[in-house]
Design a protein around this motif. Structure first.
Motif, PDB file in Angstrom:
ATOM      1  N   LYS A 244      44.176 -13.642   3.983  1.00  0.00           N
ATOM      2  CA  LYS A 244      45.451 -14.209   3.554  1.00  0.00           C
ATOM      3  C   LYS A 244      45.391 -14.727   2.117  1.00  0.00           C
ATOM      4  CE  LYS A 244      47.001 -15.581   8.177  1.00  0.00           C
ATOM      5  NZ  LYS A 244      47.375 -16.724   9.056  1.00  0.00           N
ATOM      6  N   SER A 245      44.202 -15.112   1.666  1.00  0.00           N
ATOM      7  CA  SER A 245      44.067 -15.678   0.325  1.00  0.00           C
ATOM      8  C   SER A 245      43.983 -14.624  -0.770  1.00  0.00           C
ATOM      9  CB  SER A 245      42.820 -16.572   0.263  1.00  0.00           C
ATOM     10  OG  SER A 245      42.914 -17.630   1.181  1.00  0.00           O
ATOM     11  N   GLY A 246      43.707 -13.379  -0.411  1.00  0.00           N
ATOM     12  CA  GLY A 246      43.590 -12.339  -1.432  1.00  0.00           C
ATOM     13  C   GLY A 246      42.346 -11.502  -1.303  1.00  0.00           C
ATOM     14  N   GLY A 247      41.539 -11.749  -0.261  1.00  0.00           N
ATOM     15  CA  GLY A 247      40.383 -10.921   0.034  1.00  0.00           C
ATOM     16  C   GLY A 247      39.290 -10.992  -1.021  1.00  0.00           C
ATOM     17  N   TYR A 248      38.367 -10.045  -0.927  1.00  0.00           N
ATOM     18  CA  TYR A 248      37.256  -9.996  -1.868  1.00  0.00           C
ATOM     19  C   TYR A 248      37.750  -9.758  -3.298  1.00  0.00           C
ATOM     20  CZ  TYR A 248      33.794  -9.977   1.862  1.00  0.00           C
ATOM     21  OH  TYR A 248      33.001 -10.333   2.917  1.00  0.00           O
ATOM     22  N   GLN A 249      38.916  -9.173  -3.403  1.00  0.00           N
ATOM     23  CA  GLN A 249      39.518  -8.964  -4.719  1.00  0.00           C
ATOM     24  C   GLN A 249      39.696 -10.301  -5.445  1.00  0.00           C
ATOM     25  OE1 GLN A 249      42.827  -6.199  -4.607  1.00  0.00           O
ATOM     26  NE2 GLN A 249      43.968  -7.421  -6.092  1.00  0.00           N
ATOM     27  N   LEU A 250      40.146 -11.313  -4.714  1.00  0.00           N
ATOM     28  CA  LEU A 250      40.360 -12.645  -5.291  1.00  0.00           C
ATOM     29  C   LEU A 250      39.043 -13.301  -5.688  1.00  0.00           C
ATOM     30  CD1 LEU A 250      42.054 -15.287  -5.839  1.00  0.00           C
ATOM     31  CD2 LEU A 250      41.495 -15.892  -3.478  1.00  0.00           C
ATOM     32  N   ILE A 251      38.090 -13.363  -4.743  1.00  0.00           N
ATOM     33  CA  ILE A 251      36.882 -14.143  -5.039  1.00  0.00           C
ATOM     34  C   ILE A 251      36.019 -13.471  -6.099  1.00  0.00           C
ATOM     35  CG2 ILE A 251      36.856 -15.289  -2.793  1.00  0.00           C
ATOM     36  CD1 ILE A 251      34.696 -13.378  -1.884  1.00  0.00           C
ATOM     37  N   CYS A 252      36.036 -12.142  -6.168  1.00  0.00           N
ATOM     38  CA  CYS A 252      35.287 -11.463  -7.227  1.00  0.00           C
ATOM     39  C   CYS A 252      35.946 -11.701  -8.585  1.00  0.00           C
ATOM     40  CB  CYS A 252      35.182  -9.971  -6.944  1.00  0.00           C
ATOM     41  SG  CYS A 252      34.125  -9.576  -5.513  1.00  0.00           S
ATOM     42  N   ILE A 277      35.832  -0.072 -10.437  1.00  0.00           N
ATOM     43  CA  ILE A 277      36.859  -1.078 -10.136  1.00  0.00           C
ATOM     44  C   ILE A 277      37.897  -1.054 -11.251  1.00  0.00           C
ATOM     45  CG2 ILE A 277      35.377  -2.620  -8.808  1.00  0.00           C
ATOM     46  CD1 ILE A 277      34.965  -4.307 -11.247  1.00  0.00           C
ATOM     47  N   SER A 278      39.117  -1.449 -10.909  1.00  0.00           N
ATOM     48  CA  SER A 278      40.193  -1.577 -11.890  1.00  0.00           C
ATOM     49  C   SER A 278      40.524  -3.048 -12.067  1.00  0.00           C
ATOM     50  CB  SER A 278      41.437  -0.812 -11.419  1.00  0.00           C
ATOM     51  OG  SER A 278      41.139   0.562 -11.204  1.00  0.00           O
ATOM     52  N   PHE A 279      40.647  -3.478 -13.313  1.00  0.00           N
ATOM     53  CA  PHE A 279      40.953  -4.881 -13.554  1.00  0.00           C
ATOM     54  C   PHE A 279      41.615  -5.038 -14.920  1.00  0.00           C
ATOM     55  CE2 PHE A 279      37.544  -5.533 -16.592  1.00  0.00           C
ATOM     56  CZ  PHE A 279      36.611  -4.573 -16.228  1.00  0.00           C
ATOM     57  N   ASP A 280      42.301  -6.171 -15.074  1.00  0.00           N
ATOM     58  CA  ASP A 280      42.953  -6.511 -16.339  1.00  0.00           C
ATOM     59  C   ASP A 280      41.893  -7.016 -17.314  1.00  0.00           C
ATOM     60  OD1 ASP A 280      46.075  -8.021 -17.167  1.00  0.00           O
ATOM     61  OD2 ASP A 280      44.306  -7.950 -18.455  1.00  0.00           O
ATOM     62  N   GLN A 281      41.754  -6.374 -18.461  1.00  0.00           N
ATOM     63  CA  GLN A 281      40.691  -6.724 -19.408  1.00  0.00           C
ATOM     64  C   GLN A 281      40.919  -8.091 -20.046  1.00  0.00           C
ATOM     65  OE1 GLN A 281      38.332  -4.311 -21.367  1.00  0.00           O
ATOM     66  NE2 GLN A 281      38.451  -2.704 -19.833  1.00  0.00           N
ATOM     67  N   GLU A 282      42.143  -8.591 -20.002  1.00  0.00           N
ATOM     68  CA  GLU A 282      42.417  -9.909 -20.578  1.00  0.00           C
ATOM     69  C   GLU A 282      42.188 -11.025 -19.561  1.00  0.00           C
ATOM     70  OE1 GLU A 282      42.644  -8.878 -24.210  1.00  0.00           O
ATOM     71  OE2 GLU A 282      43.123 -10.952 -23.676  1.00  0.00           O
ATOM     72  N   LEU A 284      40.834 -10.567 -16.451  1.00  0.00           N
ATOM     73  CA  LEU A 284      39.692 -10.235 -15.590  1.00  0.00           C
ATOM     74  C   LEU A 284      40.049 -10.265 -14.109  1.00  0.00           C
ATOM     75  CD1 LEU A 284      36.747 -12.104 -17.388  1.00  0.00           C
ATOM     76  CD2 LEU A 284      37.440  -9.714 -17.602  1.00  0.00           C
ATOM     77  N   GLU A 285      41.300 -10.103 -13.787  1.00  0.00           N
ATOM     78  CA  GLU A 285      41.725 -10.054 -12.388  1.00  0.00           C
ATOM     79  C   GLU A 285      41.639  -8.615 -11.885  1.00  0.00           C
ATOM     80  OE1 GLU A 285      45.509 -11.810 -11.811  1.00  0.00           O
ATOM     81  OE2 GLU A 285      44.843 -13.834 -12.396  1.00  0.00           O
ATOM     82  N   ILE A 286      40.970  -8.445 -10.730  1.00  0.00           N
ATOM     83  CA  ILE A 286      40.764  -7.108 -10.149  1.00  0.00           C
ATOM     84  C   ILE A 286      42.050  -6.650  -9.458  1.00  0.00           C
ATOM     85  CG2 ILE A 286      39.443  -5.789  -8.450  1.00  0.00           C
ATOM     86  CD1 ILE A 286      37.133  -7.762  -8.920  1.00  0.00           C
ATOM     87  N   SER A 287      42.442  -5.413  -9.729  1.00  0.00           N
ATOM     88  CA  SER A 287      43.627  -4.850  -9.076  1.00  0.00           C
ATOM     89  C   SER A 287      43.274  -3.830  -7.997  1.00  0.00           C
ATOM     90  CB  SER A 287      44.553  -4.199 -10.110  1.00  0.00           C
ATOM     91  OG  SER A 287      43.855  -3.195 -10.852  1.00  0.00           O
ATOM     92  N   ASP A 288      42.070  -3.176  -8.145  1.00  0.00           N
ATOM     93  CA  ASP A 288      41.682  -2.184  -7.141  1.00  0.00           C
ATOM     94  C   ASP A 288      40.174  -1.917  -7.260  1.00  0.00           C
ATOM     95  OD1 ASP A 288      42.832   1.165  -6.194  1.00  0.00           O
ATOM     96  OD2 ASP A 288      41.928  -0.473  -5.037  1.00  0.00           O
ATOM     97  N   TYR A 289      39.561  -1.414  -6.175  1.00  0.00           N
ATOM     98  CA  TYR A 289      38.140  -1.058  -6.208  1.00  0.00           C
ATOM     99  C   TYR A 289      37.859  -0.043  -5.115  1.00  0.00           C
ATOM    100  CZ  TYR A 289      38.195  -4.730  -2.605  1.00  0.00           C
ATOM    101  OH  TYR A 289      38.504  -5.496  -1.524  1.00  0.00           O
ATOM    102  N   ASN A 290      36.842   0.802  -5.362  1.00  0.00           N
ATOM    103  CA  ASN A 290      36.521   1.883  -4.432  1.00  0.00           C
ATOM    104  C   ASN A 290      35.241   1.585  -3.655  1.00  0.00           C
ATOM    105  OD1 ASN A 290      38.754   3.522  -5.076  1.00  0.00           O
ATOM    106  ND2 ASN A 290      37.710   4.267  -6.921  1.00  0.00           N
ATOM    107  N   TYR A 291      35.169   0.411  -3.093  1.00  0.00           N
ATOM    108  CA  TYR A 291      34.060   0.008  -2.228  1.00  0.00           C
ATOM    109  C   TYR A 291      34.658  -0.783  -1.068  1.00  0.00           C
ATOM    110  CZ  TYR A 291      31.682   0.501  -6.790  1.00  0.00           C
ATOM    111  OH  TYR A 291      31.239   0.941  -8.001  1.00  0.00           O
ATOM    112  N   THR A 292      33.837  -1.051  -0.076  1.00  0.00           N
ATOM    113  CA  THR A 292      34.254  -2.064   0.888  1.00  0.00           C
ATOM    114  C   THR A 292      34.095  -3.419   0.209  1.00  0.00           C
ATOM    115  OG1 THR A 292      32.057  -2.404   1.840  1.00  0.00           O
ATOM    116  CG2 THR A 292      33.416  -0.645   2.794  1.00  0.00           C
ATOM    117  N   GLY A 293      34.800  -4.425   0.733  1.00  0.00           N
ATOM    118  CA  GLY A 293      34.736  -5.743   0.111  1.00  0.00           C
ATOM    119  C   GLY A 293      33.332  -6.323   0.092  1.00  0.00           C
ATOM    120  N   LYS A 294      32.607  -6.178   1.197  1.00  0.00           N
ATOM    121  CA  LYS A 294      31.260  -6.738   1.282  1.00  0.00           C
ATOM    122  C   LYS A 294      30.312  -6.048   0.306  1.00  0.00           C
ATOM    123  CE  LYS A 294      31.443  -8.395   6.063  1.00  0.00           C
ATOM    124  NZ  LYS A 294      30.849  -8.296   7.430  1.00  0.00           N
ATOM    125  N   VAL A 295      30.481  -4.719   0.176  1.00  0.00           N
ATOM    126  CA  VAL A 295      29.634  -3.982  -0.766  1.00  0.00           C
ATOM    127  C   VAL A 295      29.878  -4.472  -2.189  1.00  0.00           C
ATOM    128  CG1 VAL A 295      29.229  -1.712  -1.808  1.00  0.00           C
ATOM    129  CG2 VAL A 295      29.363  -1.947   0.693  1.00  0.00           C
TER     130      VAL A 295
END
Length: 674
Positions: A244-252, A277-282, A284-295
């Motif tokens: 609910k908080s944003g998953g591994y995307q948030l904490i990474c 992984i895809s993220f905003d270079q300014e 540093l917020e991740i928008s997408d990644y091609n792994y499982t969250g734990k990986v």
């Protein structure tokens, strides 16, 4: 090396250097006030050359009258003996607990103990430096310094930061750097929060920490950030739902931002440039990644270790542990395997390193012994007041329950004429008197009786299991032996209070806190013994009303509702309360009654609160009554006038009753042995 000093406020200078390696940058400060200069946290031996050069480029060495040491760590005070060697003559301003430790650096200068000067230092011009206690942040005797003139808080370790890209003034990313430092070094939010709440109540325009950068904008934001920061080995953060908080995307993303604050954004981008992984270079917020969250969670830190080294794991470990706790996930494997391996390699020392380790162990033992000395009186070798209160609470915790029938007694002993000894012969002879009193009591007591040194010239004897009559007989022996002894420079007498647990065993009022009750009743009986002419053992008084007899308070205010609130509040706590509506009435009551404390508004009829204090100071029998000022009026002029009259505390209305209660307790109960 940058030897340029920076004036951060009028006549306040940063005198450090900007080429220090590593993430922990040290900041010494110099405050100049007319013909006097105050050097604050001068730095380590490594800092000395450029700090000395910078200081001497502003003022001659002879102008430094005080050096303030906020705690005992070598990074801020080990250079003090080097200033002494250069010929500087100054007083070392610090807490007594710090003084006990820093003398081992070889400091020879005189000490100005803030504890003995109402936590204030007044310069010749009248400028006042106040000292705020910040206990266990991160040392029991830690303090911070507040300059009332510039409204600058010299905060020591508080508000410091890890910063591998250092700047003198805090930038937008300083908050994360600051949090990282406190997560490593501060014990818990429970200890951090009360100090931050004190700071929130102060008028602070700039914060100048010992480490990191100077905060000169929106200081309240940084104070609130530390007030709410979860830190320390025993933190218990609120559990959050990861999905609910944003998953591994948030904490990474949070990890990226923290790293960028500690080091810089460019280094973070270099470390992760080939991850899928895809993220905003300014941001540093991740928008997408091609792994499982734990990986991804594990892969990030493996990459930071490989590209940036072990230091990148160490510096962020507390933050990662907190995230893992909050979101109920596992700590990345690399923290367990790599850090464990690093520890194992450290154990596998060469013979030379073993010898160095042994030397270090000896040093640590010396430090531990020095810290142990903080709970003992340096003159008598007895455990001190704080240890005594903890000991008494521990001993009596379960003794009022039905299954325990042990009956201990407490004896409090106060020297009657110590003020005369100090006035006539000085502190050295006072110490001799205390030692001789201890010698006499030790000679009379049995091995089960525990003796403590309290504040001032006072002692406590705890007798674990004894009849009340036998305890009184022992107290009489102590009194007679001291009065008849020829060991003292002149005759010494003591007043003694005796209390037995059996006196309160059947009173439900005291079941929850028997230690507090036993101590306060014994304290009251000491005071009764003094009132009856001194050199007396007092063994009886009203147990049910002891608190009334302990505290006699005068409340002065022309606001009937304010008087009623304070009177009701204090009487509910069993203090005896007198009231006055104007200054003349207050003076009449002070003449007739033996008061323990006066609480007065400033704006009262006939004679205002300041004039009441002046008239009380002019008479020997009223000049020492503690005085608390309360008023809707509180500005620079009124504060300066209050300080000139040695007014103990000045609260602005509306104030918290809990704050006033703390002041009342300290001034009324604590005054007996001071």
């Amino acid at each position: 090396m940058n030897t340029n000093v920076v004036e951060i406020a009028e006549d306040i200078f940063w005198v450090g250097g900007s080429d220090q390696e590593g993430g922990l940058h040290c900041n010494p400060y110099l405050l100049i006030d007319g013909d006097e200069a105050v050097l604050i946290d001068p730095g380590s031996v490594l800092d000395f050359d450029y700090v000395f050069e910078n200081v001497c480029s502003i003022v001659p060495l002879a102008k430094i009258k005080y050096i303030v040491l906020h705690h005992q760590d070598p990074d801020l005070c080990a250079s003090v003996p080097l200033f002494e060697q250069k010929g500087a003559v100054f007083e070392v301003v610090t807490h007594w607990r710090t003084q006990t430790i820093v003398k081992y650096y070889g400091i020879k200068s005189k000490y100005y103990s803030v504890n003995e000067h109402d936590f204030r230092l007044t310069l010749k011009s009248g400028r006042v430096l106040g000292f705020v206690q910040t206990p266990y942040l991160h040392f029991p005797g830690a303090i911070a310094t507040y300059d009332y003139s510039s409204k600058t808080l010299f905060s020591s370790d508080l508000f410091g930061a890890f910063s591998y890209g250092w700047s003198l003034y805090a930038g937008e990313d300083y908050l994360e750097k600051m949090k990282t430092f406190h997560e490593h070094y501060m014990p818990s939010n429970d200890i951090l929060r009360p100090v931050m709440e004190v700071f929130l109540g102060m008028d602070i325009s700039m914060i100048a920490p010992q480490h990191g950068s100077i905060i000169r904008n929106n200081v309240t934001k940084y104070i609130k950030a530390l007030r709410d920061l979860e830190c320390g080995a025993f933190m218990a953060p609120l559990k959050k739902d990861l999905a609910k908080s944003g998953g591994y995307q948030l904490i990474c993303s949070l990890v990226f931002k923290r790293y960028a604050a500690i080091f810089n954004k460019t280094e973070v981008l270099e470390a992760i440039n080939d991850l899928d992984i895809s993220f905003d270079q300014e941001t540093l917020e991740i928008s997408d990644y091609n792994y499982t969250g734990k990986v991804l969670w594990n892969l990030l830190f493996e990459r930071f270790l490989a590209r940036k080294g072990l230091q990148w794991l160490i510096v962020i470990e507390p933050f990662v542990k907190r995230l893992a706790e909050e979101y109920d996930i596992s700590i990345p494997e690399v923290f367990i395997t790599t850090l464990k391996r690093a520890e194992e390699e450290a154990v596998n020392l060469t013979n030379e390193n073993v010898r160095l380790k042994e030397m270090n162990d000896k040093l640590n033992n010396s430090v531990r012994e020095a810290q142990e000395s903080l709970i003992k009186c340096p003159v008598t070798g007895l455990y001190n007041y704080q240890f005594f209160r903890n000991y008494l609470e521990s001993e009596l915790k379960d003794l009022l329950t039905e299954q325990f029938y042990q009956n201990p007694a407490l004896i409090l002993i106060n020297t009657d004429n110590m003020a005369k000894i100090k006035f006539s012969y000085g502190d050295k002879e006072v110490d001799e008197v205390l030692k001789n009193i201890v010698y006499i009591i030790n000679d009379l007591k049995d091995e089960n009786t525990v003796l403590f040194r309290l504040q001032g010239a006072s002692f406590a004897c705890y007798l674990p299991h004894i009849l009340k009559e036998t305890a009184v007989e022992f107290a009489e022996k102590v009194r007679n032996e001291i009065a008849a002894s020829n060991k003292f420079i002149e005759k010494i007498t003591v007043s003694i209070g005796v209390i037995s647990l059996e006196e309160i065993r059947d009173l439900d009022t005291y079941v929850n806190d028997p230690a507090e009750a036993l101590y306060n009743i014994a304290l009251m009986r000491v005071r009764l013994a003094k009132n009856m002419g001194m050199n007396i053992v007092c063994q009886s008084s009203s147990v049910e009303t002891y608190q009334e007899e302990l505290g006699r308070i005068l409340v002065v205010d022309n606001d009937a509702m304010s008087i009623d609130v304070l009177k009701t509040f204090l009487e509910s706590l069993n203090y005896q309360v007198f009231t006055a509506n104007d200054g003349e009435q207050a003076l009449e009551i002070a003449e007739r009654q033996s008061l323990d404390l006066i609480i007065s508004d400033v704006m009262i009829p006939k004679i205002d609160g300041f004039l009441v204090r002046e008239k009380l100071l002019s008479q020997s029998h009223t000049k020492n009554i503690p005085f608390i000022l309360i008023s809707h009026l509180k500005n620079d002029d009124s504060v300066k006038r209050a300080m000139s009259l040695n007014i103990d505390h000045y609260l602005k209305k509306p104030f918290m009753l809990s704050e006033l209660l703390g002041l009342v307790t300290n001034r009324v109960k604590g005054a007996a042995f001071l």
